[in-house]
Design a protein around this motif. Structure first.
Motif, PDB file in Angstrom:
ATOM      1  N   ARG A  39       5.264  14.219  -9.038  1.00  0.00           N
ATOM      2  CA  ARG A  39       6.199  14.273  -7.903  1.00  0.00           C
ATOM      3  C   ARG A  39       7.177  13.097  -7.941  1.00  0.00           C
ATOM      4  O   ARG A  39       8.354  13.243  -7.633  1.00  0.00           O
ATOM      5  CB  ARG A  39       5.404  14.192  -6.583  1.00  0.00           C
ATOM      6  CG  ARG A  39       5.477  15.431  -5.721  1.00  0.00           C
ATOM      7  CD  ARG A  39       4.710  15.223  -4.415  1.00  0.00           C
ATOM      8  NE  ARG A  39       5.569  14.904  -3.293  1.00  0.00           N
ATOM      9  CZ  ARG A  39       5.121  14.504  -2.094  1.00  0.00           C
ATOM     10  NH1 ARG A  39       3.834  14.369  -1.869  1.00  0.00           N
ATOM     11  NH2 ARG A  39       5.963  14.238  -1.128  1.00  0.00           N
ATOM     12  N   ARG A  89      -2.740   9.784  -9.139  1.00  0.00           N
ATOM     13  CA  ARG A  89      -3.277  11.111  -9.418  1.00  0.00           C
ATOM     14  C   ARG A  89      -2.157  11.910 -10.115  1.00  0.00           C
ATOM     15  O   ARG A  89      -0.991  11.829  -9.693  1.00  0.00           O
ATOM     16  CB  ARG A  89      -3.612  11.731  -8.067  1.00  0.00           C
ATOM     17  CG  ARG A  89      -4.384  13.005  -8.051  1.00  0.00           C
ATOM     18  CD  ARG A  89      -4.486  13.463  -6.587  1.00  0.00           C
ATOM     19  NE  ARG A  89      -5.327  12.554  -5.817  1.00  0.00           N
ATOM     20  CZ  ARG A  89      -6.672  12.647  -5.799  1.00  0.00           C
ATOM     21  NH1 ARG A  89      -7.300  13.612  -6.448  1.00  0.00           N
ATOM     22  NH2 ARG A  89      -7.378  11.792  -5.097  1.00  0.00           N
ATOM     23  N   PRO A 148     -10.765   4.570  -3.271  1.00  0.00           N
ATOM     24  CA  PRO A 148     -12.122   5.056  -3.533  1.00  0.00           C
ATOM     25  C   PRO A 148     -12.171   6.203  -4.547  1.00  0.00           C
ATOM     26  O   PRO A 148     -13.219   6.478  -5.125  1.00  0.00           O
ATOM     27  CB  PRO A 148     -12.606   5.518  -2.155  1.00  0.00           C
ATOM     28  CG  PRO A 148     -11.414   5.587  -1.279  1.00  0.00           C
ATOM     29  CD  PRO A 148     -10.377   4.685  -1.856  1.00  0.00           C
ATOM     30  N   ASP A 149     -11.026   6.864  -4.763  1.00  0.00           N
ATOM     31  CA  ASP A 149     -10.995   7.980  -5.715  1.00  0.00           C
ATOM     32  C   ASP A 149     -10.637   7.521  -7.127  1.00  0.00           C
ATOM     33  O   ASP A 149     -10.515   8.337  -8.036  1.00  0.00           O
ATOM     34  CB  ASP A 149     -10.006   9.054  -5.235  1.00  0.00           C
ATOM     35  CG  ASP A 149      -8.605   8.486  -5.019  1.00  0.00           C
ATOM     36  OD1 ASP A 149      -8.434   7.251  -5.154  1.00  0.00           O
ATOM     37  OD2 ASP A 149      -7.680   9.265  -4.706  1.00  0.00           O
ATOM     38  N   LEU A 186       0.848  -1.197   0.000  1.00  0.00           N
ATOM     39  CA  LEU A 186       0.000   0.000   0.000  1.00  0.00           C
ATOM     40  C   LEU A 186       0.876   1.237   0.000  1.00  0.00           C
ATOM     41  O   LEU A 186       1.960   1.238   0.580  1.00  0.00           O
ATOM     42  CB  LEU A 186      -0.881   0.034   1.254  1.00  0.00           C
ATOM     43  CG  LEU A 186      -2.036  -0.960   1.362  1.00  0.00           C
ATOM     44  CD1 LEU A 186      -2.848  -0.628   2.602  1.00  0.00           C
ATOM     45  CD2 LEU A 186      -2.930  -0.921   0.119  1.00  0.00           C
ATOM     46  N   LEU A 187       0.390   2.291  -0.633  1.00  0.00           N
ATOM     47  CA  LEU A 187       1.075   3.577  -0.594  1.00  0.00           C
ATOM     48  C   LEU A 187       1.267   3.991   0.852  1.00  0.00           C
ATOM     49  O   LEU A 187       0.336   3.945   1.650  1.00  0.00           O
ATOM     50  CB  LEU A 187       0.244   4.653  -1.292  1.00  0.00           C
ATOM     51  CG  LEU A 187       0.532   4.907  -2.757  1.00  0.00           C
ATOM     52  CD1 LEU A 187      -0.427   5.956  -3.283  1.00  0.00           C
ATOM     53  CD2 LEU A 187       1.979   5.350  -2.989  1.00  0.00           C
ATOM     54  N   SER A 188       2.469   4.400   1.165  1.00  0.00           N
ATOM     55  CA  SER A 188       2.800   4.792   2.532  1.00  0.00           C
ATOM     56  C   SER A 188       3.836   5.896   2.425  1.00  0.00           C
ATOM     57  O   SER A 188       5.020   5.634   2.249  1.00  0.00           O
ATOM     58  CB  SER A 188       3.351   3.570   3.265  1.00  0.00           C
ATOM     59  OG  SER A 188       3.992   3.960   4.449  1.00  0.00           O
ATOM     60  N   GLY A 189       3.350   7.147   2.484  1.00  0.00           N
ATOM     61  CA  GLY A 189       4.271   8.259   2.327  1.00  0.00           C
ATOM     62  C   GLY A 189       4.894   8.261   0.951  1.00  0.00           C
ATOM     63  O   GLY A 189       4.200   8.093  -0.055  1.00  0.00           O
ATOM     64  N   ARG A 190       6.199   8.407   0.879  1.00  0.00           N
ATOM     65  CA  ARG A 190       6.917   8.512  -0.396  1.00  0.00           C
ATOM     66  C   ARG A 190       6.991   7.202  -1.154  1.00  0.00           C
ATOM     67  O   ARG A 190       7.359   7.191  -2.316  1.00  0.00           O
ATOM     68  CB  ARG A 190       8.376   8.912  -0.128  1.00  0.00           C
ATOM     69  CG  ARG A 190       8.610  10.308   0.350  1.00  0.00           C
ATOM     70  CD  ARG A 190      10.095  10.480   0.672  1.00  0.00           C
ATOM     71  NE  ARG A 190      10.936  10.170  -0.481  1.00  0.00           N
ATOM     72  CZ  ARG A 190      11.282  11.058  -1.409  1.00  0.00           C
ATOM     73  NH1 ARG A 190      10.875  12.292  -1.305  1.00  0.00           N
ATOM     74  NH2 ARG A 190      12.037  10.707  -2.432  1.00  0.00           N
TER      75      ARG A 190
END
Lengths: 256, 256
Positions: B151, B145, B204-205, B101-105
Protein backbone atom coordinates in the motif's frame (compact mmCIF):
# COMPACT_ATOMS: atom_id res chain seq x y z
CA UNK A 1 -26.09 14.11 15.49
CA UNK A 2 -24.01 14.42 12.35
CA UNK A 3 -21.61 11.85 10.97
CA UNK A 4 -18.41 13.45 12.26
CA UNK A 5 -19.76 13.82 15.78
CA UNK A 6 -21.22 10.30 15.71
CA UNK A 7 -17.83 8.90 14.73
CA UNK A 8 -15.93 10.85 17.37
CA UNK A 9 -18.47 9.84 20.02
CA UNK A 10 -17.39 6.24 19.43
CA UNK A 11 -14.11 7.18 21.11
CA UNK A 12 -16.00 7.98 24.32
CA UNK A 13 -16.67 4.27 24.81
CA UNK A 14 -13.00 3.68 25.53
CA UNK A 15 -12.24 3.93 29.25
CA UNK A 16 -9.44 2.76 31.50
CA UNK A 17 -11.40 -0.43 32.07
CA UNK A 18 -12.34 -0.92 28.42
CA UNK A 19 -9.16 -0.20 26.50
CA UNK A 20 -10.04 -2.38 23.53
CA UNK A 21 -13.48 -2.88 22.02
CA UNK A 22 -14.59 -5.34 19.34
CA UNK A 23 -16.67 -4.17 16.40
CA UNK A 24 -19.87 -5.90 17.55
CA UNK A 25 -19.58 -4.42 21.02
CA UNK A 26 -18.99 -0.96 19.63
CA UNK A 27 -22.06 -1.32 17.42
CA UNK A 28 -24.11 -2.47 20.40
CA UNK A 29 -22.83 0.28 22.72
CA UNK A 30 -23.43 3.04 20.18
CA UNK A 31 -26.64 1.68 18.70
CA UNK A 32 -25.19 2.17 15.20
CA UNK A 33 -25.14 -0.71 12.71
CA UNK A 34 -21.90 -2.65 12.30
CA UNK A 35 -21.24 -1.65 8.69
CA UNK A 36 -21.46 2.05 9.58
CA UNK A 37 -19.32 1.67 12.70
CA UNK A 38 -16.70 -0.17 10.65
CA UNK A 39 -16.64 2.59 8.03
CA UNK A 40 -16.23 5.23 10.74
CA UNK A 41 -13.46 3.24 12.42
CA UNK A 42 -11.67 2.81 9.09
CA UNK A 43 -11.82 6.58 8.51
CA UNK A 44 -10.54 7.32 12.00
CA UNK A 45 -7.81 4.68 11.60
CA UNK A 46 -6.56 6.43 8.45
CA UNK A 47 -5.93 9.46 10.64
CA UNK A 48 -4.40 7.48 13.52
CA UNK A 49 -7.21 8.06 16.03
CA UNK A 50 -7.89 4.36 16.42
CA UNK A 51 -5.99 1.23 15.51
CA UNK A 52 -6.73 -2.45 15.43
CA UNK A 53 -4.76 -4.66 17.78
CA UNK A 54 -3.16 -7.08 15.30
CA UNK A 55 -3.49 -9.91 17.82
CA UNK A 56 -7.07 -9.54 19.03
CA UNK A 57 -8.52 -7.66 15.98
CA UNK A 58 -10.23 -5.39 18.50
CA UNK A 59 -10.06 -1.61 18.29
CA UNK A 60 -8.24 0.77 20.60
CA UNK A 61 -7.13 4.40 20.66
CA UNK A 62 -4.33 5.11 18.18
CA UNK A 63 -0.97 6.83 18.44
CA UNK A 64 -2.42 9.87 16.65
CA UNK A 65 -4.00 11.06 19.89
CA UNK A 66 -0.55 11.13 21.52
CA UNK A 67 0.73 13.29 18.68
CA UNK A 68 -2.13 15.78 18.96
CA UNK A 69 -1.77 15.93 22.73
CA UNK A 70 1.94 16.73 22.36
CA UNK A 71 1.10 19.49 19.93
CA UNK A 72 -1.61 20.96 22.12
CA UNK A 73 0.62 20.73 25.20
CA UNK A 74 3.39 22.50 23.28
CA UNK A 75 1.02 25.30 22.26
CA UNK A 76 -0.59 25.54 25.71
CA UNK A 77 1.42 23.72 28.38
CA UNK A 78 -1.54 22.83 30.57
CA UNK A 79 -0.30 19.57 32.05
CA UNK A 80 3.08 21.08 32.89
CA UNK A 81 1.39 24.02 34.65
CA UNK A 82 -1.21 22.00 36.52
CA UNK A 83 0.80 19.00 37.72
CA UNK A 84 2.78 20.82 40.47
CA UNK A 85 -0.39 22.62 41.56
CA UNK A 86 -2.22 19.30 41.86
CA UNK A 87 0.69 17.73 43.73
CA UNK A 88 0.66 20.51 46.32
CA UNK A 89 -3.13 20.32 46.61
CA UNK A 90 -3.10 16.55 47.19
CA UNK A 91 -0.39 16.93 49.78
CA UNK A 92 -2.08 19.78 51.65
CA UNK A 93 -5.48 18.13 51.75
CA UNK A 94 -4.42 14.50 51.97
CA UNK A 95 -7.02 13.76 49.30
CA UNK A 96 -7.21 13.11 45.55
CA UNK A 97 -6.78 16.33 43.58
CA UNK A 98 -7.81 16.60 39.96
CA UNK A 99 -8.08 19.13 37.17
CA UNK A 100 -10.43 19.31 34.24
CA UNK A 101 -10.93 21.55 31.24
CA UNK A 102 -14.01 22.33 29.17
CA UNK A 103 -14.05 19.96 26.24
CA UNK A 104 -17.08 20.19 24.00
CA UNK A 105 -20.28 19.41 25.88
CA UNK A 106 -18.50 18.24 29.02
CA UNK A 107 -15.32 18.48 31.02
CA UNK A 108 -12.22 16.46 30.21
CA UNK A 109 -10.31 15.19 33.19
CA UNK A 110 -6.72 16.02 32.34
CA UNK A 111 -4.79 15.40 35.55
CA UNK A 112 -5.12 13.46 38.81
CA UNK A 113 -2.79 13.27 41.80
CA UNK A 114 -3.63 10.80 44.55
CA UNK A 115 -2.49 11.30 48.13
CA UNK A 116 -0.26 8.85 49.97
CA UNK A 117 -2.98 7.06 51.93
CA UNK A 118 -4.86 3.85 51.35
CA UNK A 119 -8.45 5.06 51.59
CA UNK A 120 -8.67 7.54 48.76
CA UNK A 121 -10.83 8.25 45.77
CA UNK A 122 -9.64 6.75 42.49
CA UNK A 123 -10.37 8.85 39.44
CA UNK A 124 -9.87 7.11 36.14
CA UNK A 125 -7.56 8.81 33.66
CA UNK A 126 -9.32 10.54 30.82
CA UNK A 127 -12.70 10.53 32.51
CA UNK A 128 -15.48 12.63 30.96
CA UNK A 129 -17.13 14.71 33.70
CA UNK A 130 -20.75 15.70 32.98
CA UNK A 131 -21.31 19.37 33.77
CA UNK A 132 -24.47 18.81 35.82
CA UNK A 133 -23.33 15.80 37.84
CA UNK A 134 -19.92 16.66 39.28
CA UNK A 135 -18.52 19.33 41.60
CA UNK A 136 -16.12 20.37 38.83
CA UNK A 137 -18.96 20.60 36.32
CA UNK A 138 -21.13 22.70 38.65
CA UNK A 139 -18.20 25.02 39.47
CA UNK A 140 -17.70 25.56 35.74
CA UNK A 141 -21.39 25.90 34.88
CA UNK A 142 -21.86 28.57 37.56
CA UNK A 143 -19.26 30.81 35.92
CA UNK A 144 -19.88 30.10 32.24
CA UNK A 145 -20.68 32.74 29.66
CA UNK A 146 -24.49 33.28 30.04
CA UNK A 147 -25.47 31.74 26.70
CA UNK A 148 -23.30 28.67 27.36
CA UNK A 149 -24.81 28.35 30.83
CA UNK A 150 -28.29 28.49 29.36
CA UNK A 151 -27.35 25.66 26.96
CA UNK A 152 -26.33 23.48 29.93
CA UNK A 153 -29.46 24.31 31.93
CA UNK A 154 -31.67 23.55 28.93
CA UNK A 155 -30.25 20.07 28.42
CA UNK A 156 -31.92 16.80 29.23
CA UNK A 157 -30.08 15.98 32.45
CA UNK A 158 -29.38 12.31 32.92
CA UNK A 159 -29.20 10.76 36.37
CA UNK A 160 -25.76 9.29 37.00
CA UNK A 161 -26.64 8.32 40.58
CA UNK A 162 -29.84 8.76 42.56
CA UNK A 163 -28.39 12.06 43.86
CA UNK A 164 -27.75 13.74 40.47
CA UNK A 165 -29.83 16.88 39.90
CA UNK A 166 -32.00 16.05 36.90
CA UNK A 167 -34.45 18.94 36.71
CA UNK A 168 -33.63 22.43 35.47
CA UNK A 169 -34.92 23.86 38.76
CA UNK A 170 -32.67 21.63 40.85
CA UNK A 171 -29.62 22.46 38.75
CA UNK A 172 -30.40 26.20 38.81
CA UNK A 173 -30.52 26.08 42.57
CA UNK A 174 -27.16 24.33 42.84
CA UNK A 175 -25.65 26.78 40.35
CA UNK A 176 -27.02 29.80 42.27
CA UNK A 177 -25.60 28.47 45.54
CA UNK A 178 -22.26 27.87 43.83
CA UNK A 179 -22.11 31.44 42.52
CA UNK A 180 -22.79 32.71 46.05
CA UNK A 181 -20.15 30.57 47.71
CA UNK A 182 -17.58 30.60 44.91
CA UNK A 183 -17.10 26.85 45.08
CA UNK A 184 -19.18 23.79 44.31
CA UNK A 185 -19.84 20.69 46.34
CA UNK A 186 -21.28 17.48 44.99
CA UNK A 187 -22.42 14.83 47.41
CA UNK A 188 -22.43 11.51 45.55
CA UNK A 189 -24.04 13.01 42.44
CA UNK A 190 -21.57 11.21 40.15
CA UNK A 191 -20.44 8.20 42.12
CA UNK A 192 -21.72 6.65 45.33
CA UNK A 193 -19.56 7.38 48.38
CA UNK A 194 -17.62 10.16 46.66
CA UNK A 195 -17.88 13.76 47.81
CA UNK A 196 -16.36 16.45 45.58
CA UNK A 197 -15.38 20.07 46.18
CA UNK A 198 -14.39 22.25 43.22
CA UNK A 199 -13.35 25.79 42.34
CA UNK A 200 -13.42 27.18 38.78
CA UNK A 201 -10.35 28.02 36.70
CA UNK A 202 -10.92 31.05 34.48
CA UNK A 203 -9.93 31.59 30.86
CA UNK A 204 -8.62 34.81 29.30
CA UNK A 205 -12.21 36.04 28.81
CA UNK A 206 -12.95 35.84 32.55
CA UNK A 207 -15.36 32.92 32.17
CA UNK A 208 -14.80 29.40 33.50
CA UNK A 209 -12.43 27.26 31.42
CA UNK A 210 -12.17 24.33 33.80
CA UNK A 211 -11.97 23.40 37.45
CA UNK A 212 -9.69 22.20 40.18
CA UNK A 213 -11.29 19.72 42.52
CA UNK A 214 -10.67 17.55 45.53
CA UNK A 215 -12.51 14.24 45.80
CA UNK A 216 -12.91 12.56 49.17
CA UNK A 217 -14.62 9.42 50.44
CA UNK A 218 -18.07 10.63 51.58
CA UNK A 219 -17.39 9.07 54.98
CA UNK A 220 -14.66 11.67 55.55
CA UNK A 221 -16.83 14.68 54.69
CA UNK A 222 -17.09 17.15 57.58
CA UNK A 223 -17.36 20.93 57.87
CA UNK A 224 -13.85 21.16 59.19
CA UNK A 225 -12.32 19.00 56.46
CA UNK A 226 -14.28 20.97 53.86
CA UNK A 227 -12.98 24.31 55.17
CA UNK A 228 -9.43 23.01 55.04
CA UNK A 229 -9.91 21.77 51.47
CA UNK A 230 -11.43 25.06 50.30
CA UNK A 231 -8.57 26.97 51.90
CA UNK A 232 -6.14 24.89 49.81
CA UNK A 233 -8.26 24.96 46.65
CA UNK A 234 -8.65 28.73 46.46
CA UNK A 235 -4.97 29.66 45.96
CA UNK A 236 -4.46 26.55 43.82
CA UNK A 237 -7.21 27.62 41.42
CA UNK A 238 -5.81 31.15 41.32
CA UNK A 239 -2.37 29.78 40.38
CA UNK A 240 -3.97 27.59 37.74
CA UNK A 241 -5.88 30.53 36.24
CA UNK A 242 -2.80 32.72 36.15
CA UNK A 243 -0.53 29.90 34.99
CA UNK A 244 -2.81 29.14 32.05
CA UNK A 245 -3.00 32.79 31.00
CA UNK A 246 -6.51 33.31 32.32
CA UNK A 247 -8.10 36.22 34.11
CA UNK A 248 -10.11 35.78 37.33
CA UNK A 249 -13.74 36.83 37.23
CA UNK A 250 -14.64 39.86 39.37
CA UNK A 251 -17.83 37.99 40.25
CA UNK A 252 -15.96 35.13 41.82
CA UNK A 253 -15.29 35.33 45.52
CA UNK A 254 -15.06 32.45 47.96
CA UNK A 255 -17.12 32.77 51.13
CA UNK A 256 -17.20 29.64 53.19
CA UNK B 1 -12.04 10.95 1.11
CA UNK B 2 -15.06 10.59 3.32
CA UNK B 3 -16.52 13.21 5.65
CA UNK B 4 -15.05 11.86 8.86
CA UNK B 5 -11.57 11.59 7.41
CA UNK B 6 -11.87 15.02 5.79
CA UNK B 7 -12.82 16.54 9.12
CA UNK B 8 -10.00 14.83 11.04
CA UNK B 9 -7.49 15.83 8.34
CA UNK B 10 -8.23 19.45 9.27
CA UNK B 11 -6.40 18.76 12.53
CA UNK B 12 -3.21 18.04 10.57
CA UNK B 13 -2.95 21.72 9.69
CA UNK B 14 -2.12 22.53 13.29
CA UNK B 15 1.63 22.50 13.93
CA UNK B 16 3.91 23.91 16.59
CA UNK B 17 4.25 27.05 14.46
CA UNK B 18 0.55 27.28 13.61
CA UNK B 19 -1.22 26.64 16.90
CA UNK B 20 -4.34 28.63 16.01
CA UNK B 21 -5.98 28.88 12.62
CA UNK B 22 -8.82 31.13 11.48
CA UNK B 23 -11.77 29.72 9.57
CA UNK B 24 -10.80 31.32 6.25
CA UNK B 25 -7.24 30.04 6.48
CA UNK B 26 -8.45 26.55 7.30
CA UNK B 27 -10.77 26.64 4.29
CA UNK B 28 -7.92 27.83 2.09
CA UNK B 29 -5.43 25.27 3.42
CA UNK B 30 -7.85 22.35 3.05
CA UNK B 31 -9.49 23.47 -0.16
CA UNK B 32 -12.91 22.89 1.43
CA UNK B 33 -15.53 25.63 1.42
CA UNK B 34 -15.95 27.74 4.56
CA UNK B 35 -19.47 26.58 5.41
CA UNK B 36 -18.41 22.92 5.33
CA UNK B 37 -15.25 23.58 7.34
CA UNK B 38 -17.29 25.45 9.95
CA UNK B 39 -19.75 22.57 10.24
CA UNK B 40 -16.92 20.09 10.68
CA UNK B 41 -15.25 22.30 13.30
CA UNK B 42 -18.54 22.65 15.18
CA UNK B 43 -18.93 18.87 15.23
CA UNK B 44 -15.37 18.37 16.42
CA UNK B 45 -15.81 21.13 19.02
CA UNK B 46 -18.83 19.28 20.47
CA UNK B 47 -16.46 16.41 21.17
CA UNK B 48 -13.64 18.60 22.50
CA UNK B 49 -11.19 17.99 19.64
CA UNK B 50 -11.01 21.67 18.76
CA UNK B 51 -12.01 24.86 20.53
CA UNK B 52 -12.30 28.47 19.60
CA UNK B 53 -10.00 30.90 21.37
CA UNK B 54 -12.54 33.28 22.93
CA UNK B 55 -10.18 36.21 22.37
CA UNK B 56 -9.08 35.70 18.77
CA UNK B 57 -12.06 33.62 17.54
CA UNK B 58 -9.51 31.38 15.85
CA UNK B 59 -9.51 27.61 16.22
CA UNK B 60 -7.03 25.44 18.09
CA UNK B 61 -6.76 21.87 19.35
CA UNK B 62 -9.09 21.19 22.28
CA UNK B 63 -8.63 19.66 25.69
CA UNK B 64 -10.32 16.47 24.47
CA UNK B 65 -7.07 15.35 22.85
CA UNK B 66 -5.33 15.53 26.24
CA UNK B 67 -8.01 13.32 27.72
CA UNK B 68 -7.70 10.69 24.98
CA UNK B 69 -3.91 10.74 25.21
CA UNK B 70 -4.10 10.14 28.97
CA UNK B 71 -6.43 7.22 28.35
CA UNK B 72 -4.24 5.72 25.64
CA UNK B 73 -1.09 6.21 27.75
CA UNK B 74 -2.85 4.50 30.67
CA UNK B 75 -3.79 1.53 28.46
CA UNK B 76 -0.38 1.37 26.77
CA UNK B 77 2.24 3.42 28.57
CA UNK B 78 4.31 4.27 25.51
CA UNK B 79 5.67 7.65 26.54
CA UNK B 80 6.70 6.35 29.95
CA UNK B 81 8.54 3.42 28.35
CA UNK B 82 10.22 5.40 25.58
CA UNK B 83 11.34 8.55 27.41
CA UNK B 84 14.23 6.97 29.36
CA UNK B 85 15.31 5.07 26.24
CA UNK B 86 15.39 8.32 24.25
CA UNK B 87 17.27 10.12 27.01
CA UNK B 88 19.99 7.47 27.01
CA UNK B 89 20.14 7.50 23.22
CA UNK B 90 20.53 11.29 23.06
CA UNK B 91 23.22 11.17 25.67
CA UNK B 92 25.18 8.32 24.05
CA UNK B 93 25.07 9.82 20.57
CA UNK B 94 25.16 13.51 21.46
CA UNK B 95 22.35 13.98 18.94
CA UNK B 96 18.58 14.43 18.85
CA UNK B 97 16.79 11.15 19.50
CA UNK B 98 13.15 10.63 18.63
CA UNK B 99 10.49 7.96 18.57
CA UNK B 100 7.50 7.53 16.33
CA UNK B 101 4.58 5.12 16.04
CA UNK B 102 2.46 4.10 13.09
CA UNK B 103 -0.60 6.31 13.05
CA UNK B 104 -2.91 5.81 10.11
CA UNK B 105 -1.17 6.51 6.80
CA UNK B 106 1.95 7.93 8.43
CA UNK B 107 4.08 7.95 11.53
CA UNK B 108 3.26 10.09 14.55
CA UNK B 109 6.24 11.57 16.30
CA UNK B 110 5.56 10.90 19.95
CA UNK B 111 8.80 11.77 21.73
CA UNK B 112 11.93 13.84 21.19
CA UNK B 113 14.99 14.31 23.40
CA UNK B 114 17.58 16.86 22.35
CA UNK B 115 21.22 16.59 23.38
CA UNK B 116 23.00 19.24 25.42
CA UNK B 117 24.77 20.98 22.56
CA UNK B 118 23.97 24.07 20.56
CA UNK B 119 24.15 22.71 17.02
CA UNK B 120 21.45 20.08 17.02
CA UNK B 121 18.42 19.12 15.01
CA UNK B 122 15.11 20.51 16.23
CA UNK B 123 12.14 18.22 15.72
CA UNK B 124 8.77 19.79 16.24
CA UNK B 125 6.46 18.09 18.73
CA UNK B 126 3.66 16.15 17.14
CA UNK B 127 5.24 16.07 13.72
CA UNK B 128 3.71 13.78 11.09
CA UNK B 129 6.50 11.76 9.45
CA UNK B 130 5.70 10.56 5.92
CA UNK B 131 6.66 6.91 5.49
CA UNK B 132 8.58 7.42 2.24
CA UNK B 133 10.47 10.59 3.17
CA UNK B 134 12.07 9.97 6.55
CA UNK B 135 14.57 7.49 7.99
CA UNK B 136 11.93 6.44 10.54
CA UNK B 137 9.36 5.95 7.79
CA UNK B 138 11.70 3.86 5.66
CA UNK B 139 12.75 1.73 8.65
CA UNK B 140 9.07 1.02 9.32
CA UNK B 141 8.10 0.45 5.68
CA UNK B 142 10.91 -2.09 5.25
CA UNK B 143 9.47 -4.28 8.00
CA UNK B 144 5.74 -3.80 7.48
CA UNK B 145 3.29 -6.61 6.90
CA UNK B 146 3.56 -7.32 3.11
CA UNK B 147 0.10 -6.00 2.19
CA UNK B 148 0.69 -2.80 4.16
CA UNK B 149 4.08 -2.36 2.52
CA UNK B 150 2.49 -2.74 -0.89
CA UNK B 151 0.00 0.00 0.00
CA UNK B 152 2.86 2.37 0.81
CA UNK B 153 4.80 1.50 -2.35
CA UNK B 154 1.69 1.99 -4.47
CA UNK B 155 1.04 5.50 -3.20
CA UNK B 156 1.64 8.72 -5.06
CA UNK B 157 4.86 9.80 -3.38
CA UNK B 158 5.16 13.53 -2.87
CA UNK B 159 8.54 15.26 -2.89
CA UNK B 160 9.22 16.92 0.46
CA UNK B 161 12.70 18.02 -0.60
CA UNK B 162 14.62 17.52 -3.83
CA UNK B 163 16.11 14.37 -2.29
CA UNK B 164 12.84 12.56 -1.44
CA UNK B 165 12.36 9.28 -3.35
CA UNK B 166 9.23 9.87 -5.44
CA UNK B 167 9.10 6.84 -7.73
CA UNK B 168 8.09 3.35 -6.72
CA UNK B 169 11.41 2.02 -8.07
CA UNK B 170 13.46 4.47 -6.00
CA UNK B 171 11.52 3.69 -2.84
CA UNK B 172 11.73 -0.08 -3.46
CA UNK B 173 15.50 0.23 -3.72
CA UNK B 174 15.77 2.15 -0.44
CA UNK B 175 13.47 -0.36 1.27
CA UNK B 176 15.49 -3.34 -0.04
CA UNK B 177 18.75 -1.78 1.20
CA UNK B 178 17.13 -1.10 4.58
CA UNK B 179 16.01 -4.71 4.95
CA UNK B 180 19.57 -5.84 4.18
CA UNK B 181 21.21 -3.50 6.67
CA UNK B 182 18.49 -3.54 9.34
CA UNK B 183 18.49 0.24 9.63
CA UNK B 184 17.48 3.16 7.44
CA UNK B 185 19.34 6.31 6.57
CA UNK B 186 17.76 9.38 5.02
CA UNK B 187 20.00 12.09 3.67
CA UNK B 188 17.98 15.32 3.58
CA UNK B 189 14.90 13.57 2.17
CA UNK B 190 12.60 15.36 4.62
CA UNK B 191 14.45 18.51 5.53
CA UNK B 192 17.54 20.17 4.07
CA UNK B 193 20.68 19.71 6.15
CA UNK B 194 19.17 16.94 8.28
CA UNK B 195 20.49 13.38 8.15
CA UNK B 196 18.47 10.67 9.87
CA UNK B 197 19.28 7.14 10.99
CA UNK B 198 16.48 4.86 12.19
CA UNK B 199 15.81 1.34 13.42
CA UNK B 200 12.33 -0.23 13.55
CA UNK B 201 10.40 -1.02 16.72
CA UNK B 202 8.33 -4.19 16.38
CA UNK B 203 4.79 -4.87 17.53
CA UNK B 204 3.43 -8.10 19.04
CA UNK B 205 2.89 -9.51 15.53
CA UNK B 206 6.58 -9.17 14.64
CA UNK B 207 5.98 -6.39 12.11
CA UNK B 208 7.13 -2.80 12.47
CA UNK B 209 5.02 -0.64 14.80
CA UNK B 210 7.26 2.41 14.85
CA UNK B 211 10.86 3.53 14.87
CA UNK B 212 13.62 4.98 16.99
CA UNK B 213 15.75 7.51 15.18
CA UNK B 214 18.66 9.84 15.61
CA UNK B 215 18.71 13.07 13.60
CA UNK B 216 21.97 14.90 13.01
CA UNK B 217 23.02 18.01 11.10
CA UNK B 218 24.10 16.70 7.67
CA UNK B 219 27.43 18.44 8.16
CA UNK B 220 28.24 16.02 10.98
CA UNK B 221 27.46 12.86 8.98
CA UNK B 222 30.45 10.53 8.72
CA UNK B 223 30.92 6.77 8.62
CA UNK B 224 32.39 6.76 12.09
CA UNK B 225 29.60 8.85 13.62
CA UNK B 226 27.04 6.67 11.85
CA UNK B 227 28.55 3.47 13.24
CA UNK B 228 28.48 4.93 16.73
CA UNK B 229 24.85 5.96 16.34
CA UNK B 230 23.78 2.55 15.02
CA UNK B 231 25.60 0.86 17.91
CA UNK B 232 23.49 2.95 20.30
CA UNK B 233 20.25 2.62 18.31
CA UNK B 234 20.25 -1.17 18.11
CA UNK B 235 19.93 -1.96 21.83
CA UNK B 236 17.64 1.07 22.29
CA UNK B 237 15.21 -0.25 19.68
CA UNK B 238 15.34 -3.71 21.24
CA UNK B 239 14.45 -2.24 24.64
CA UNK B 240 11.64 -0.26 23.04
CA UNK B 241 10.24 -3.35 21.31
CA UNK B 242 10.37 -5.39 24.50
CA UNK B 243 9.13 -2.53 26.68
CA UNK B 244 6.08 -2.03 24.48
CA UNK B 245 5.24 -5.73 24.50
CA UNK B 246 6.45 -6.34 20.97
CA UNK B 247 8.33 -9.22 19.44
CA UNK B 248 11.46 -8.72 17.30
CA UNK B 249 11.29 -9.94 13.72
CA UNK B 250 13.55 -12.92 12.89
CA UNK B 251 14.22 -11.14 9.59
CA UNK B 252 15.70 -8.12 11.28
CA UNK B 253 19.46 -8.12 11.79
CA UNK B 254 21.74 -5.11 11.82
CA UNK B 255 24.83 -5.37 9.65
CA UNK B 256 26.72 -2.14 9.34
Amino acid sequence: MRTVEKALRLLDFFTDKRVEIGLSDLARLSGIDKATVLRMLADMAECGFVEQNPETRRWRLGAGVLRLARLREHAQPVTRVLTPILEKLAQETGETAHASLLSGRDLANIGVIEPARANRVYIEPGLVLPLHATASGIAVTAFLRPEQQERVLARTLTAVTGMTPTSRAALEQVVRRTRERGYAVADQTFEAEVYGIAVPIFGPDGYAAGALAVAIPASRASDEHERKIIAALEPAAQSATTGLGGRPSPEHRISS
